[in-house]
Design an enzyme around this catalytic site. Structure first.
Site, short mmCIF file in Angstrom:
data_model
loop_
_atom_site.label_atom_id
_atom_site.label_comp_id
_atom_site.label_asym_id
_atom_site.label_seq_id
_atom_site.Cartn_x
_atom_site.Cartn_y
_atom_site.Cartn_z
CG HIS A 1 8.64 -11.47 5.72
ND1 HIS A 1 7.50 -11.72 6.43
CD2 HIS A 1 8.60 -10.15 5.41
CE1 HIS A 1 6.79 -10.61 6.55
NE2 HIS A 1 7.43 -9.64 5.92
CG HIS B 1 5.17 -1.63 1.58
ND1 HIS B 1 5.02 -1.25 2.89
CD2 HIS B 1 5.42 -2.96 1.61
CE1 HIS B 1 5.18 -2.31 3.68
NE2 HIS B 1 5.44 -3.35 2.93
NE ARG C 1 4.20 -10.56 3.84
CZ ARG C 1 3.38 -11.57 4.13
NH1 ARG C 1 2.82 -12.28 3.17
NH2 ARG C 1 3.12 -11.86 5.39
CD1 TRP D 1 1.41 0.91 1.52
CD2 TRP D 1 1.41 -1.08 0.51
NE1 TRP D 1 1.65 -0.06 2.46
CE2 TRP D 1 1.65 -1.28 1.88
CE3 TRP D 1 1.35 -2.22 -0.32
CZ2 TRP D 1 1.85 -2.56 2.44
CZ3 TRP D 1 1.54 -3.48 0.24
CH2 TRP D 1 1.79 -3.64 1.61
#
Ligand code: HIF
Length: 292
Positions: free
Chosen positions: A50, A174, A46, A190
């Site tokens: 990002h 994910h 992540r 998920w």
């Protein structure tokens, strides 16, 4: 005057970085039984995303070059909640290899986490230079808002230069990690194996019955599996599933993990390289997994 090899070596005060060594050092710190599901790998993925996903292909601003998330206001953007943890976990690696730029370190860590958790090899090359302050921080709002629909997802990823197939190929990341009520307001992984990089995300999205549920602590609206309410999907993802073009690609990757791995490798490499001013002579690394 003839300059001997010895003199040349001596005058180079910097030893070239062995990025496979950096990879190995990151691989070494991924496991942590006291953290989430036992690995910090997902939050490193992540962080890499990002740092990169702020890119704007029109103004050629943002992206992982500069590693501007170290500075306010970008560090404080709501989308980056919880990523200070990832940045701090990488500090011992930065101390061990002080010559590496933060942008290179964060993106390499994302590559390392994907590979070590069972995903495909992601080609990676160095070349990101650190910004010295927050002047080149991107404005808030460039990363996707999970409460919105497929139009918003397209707006955000088209701005980076991705097409529908590439957006869906990325989405399989994910399969790693989970949502935290104190970071995003959403809750849960998920699917049931959040430290394994597989195509299970697409199968879950396509095949399970998703019902709307409010997260108690935050009031956020998300979707949970009717048969296992511990696992979740974001509103934006259910909107993608209900989109004809997106669902075509979801089906492709649900049917073939091999195709997913092949396409993910290309598109994750593309994401991590957005806006990076490569010289063109950088060596491309294909890191050797430590688990092989
Ligand atoms: Fe995420 N993402 N992402 N994401 N993401 C979260 C967590 C992770 C979106 C929203 C969220 C991508 C696209 C999108 C990872 C990797 C990628 C969370 C939860 C939210 C809300 C944060 C938290 O509470 O800790 C949206 C709306 C996206 C556009 C569809 C990428 C493709 C899937 C680009 C991508 O690579 C990872 C990994 C995590 C798990 C982090 C963790 O701490 O476990």
């Amino acid at each position: 005057v003839k300059v001997g090899a010895k003199t040349t070596e001596k005058s180079l005060d910097k030893k070239p970085i062995d990025y496979q060594e950096v990879y190995n050092a990151i691989a070494d710190i991924l496991e942590d039984n006291d953290y989430d599901d036992g690995s910090i790998g997902p939050v490193l993925v992540r962080l890499a995303w990002h740092a990169s996903g702020t890119y704007d292909d029109v103004t050629k601003t943002g992206g992982s070059n500069g590693a501007t998330m170290r500075f306010d206001p970008e560090a404080l953007h709501g989308a980056n909640n919880g990523l200070a943890i990832a940045r701090e976990r990488l500090m011992p690696i930065k101390q061990k290899f002080p010559e590496i730029s933060y942008g290179d370190l964060w993106t390499l860590a994302g590559v390392c986490a994907v590979q070590e958790l069972g995903g495909p090899t992601i080609p990676w090359r160095p070349g990101r230079q650190d910004a010295l302050d927050g002047k080149s921080c991107t404005p808030d709002g460039r990363l996707p808002d999970a409460t919105q629909g497929e139009r918003h997802v397209r707006d955000v990823f088209y701005r980076m230069g991705f097409n529908d197939q590439e957006i869906v190929a990325l989405a399989g990341a994910h399969s790693l990690g989970r949502c935290h009520p104190d970071r995003s307001g959403f809750e849960g992984p998920w699917q049931e194996a959040p430290t394994l990089f597989t195509n299970e995300y697409y199968k879950a999205l396509r095949d399970r019955k998703w019902i709307k549920k409010t997260v108690k602590d935050s009031g956020a609206s998300q979707f949970v599996d009717k048969n296992n309410p511990e696992v979740m999907m974001l509103p934006a993802e259910i909107a993608m599933k209900n989109d004809k073009e997106f669902s075509k690609h979801i089906n492709t990757y649900a049917n073939s993990e091999e195709k997913f791995f092949e396409d993910f490798s290309k598109v994750f490499n593309k994401l991590l390289e957005l806006g990076v001013p490569f010289q063109g002579n950088e060596r491309v690394y294909h890191f050797k997994p430590t688990t092989a």
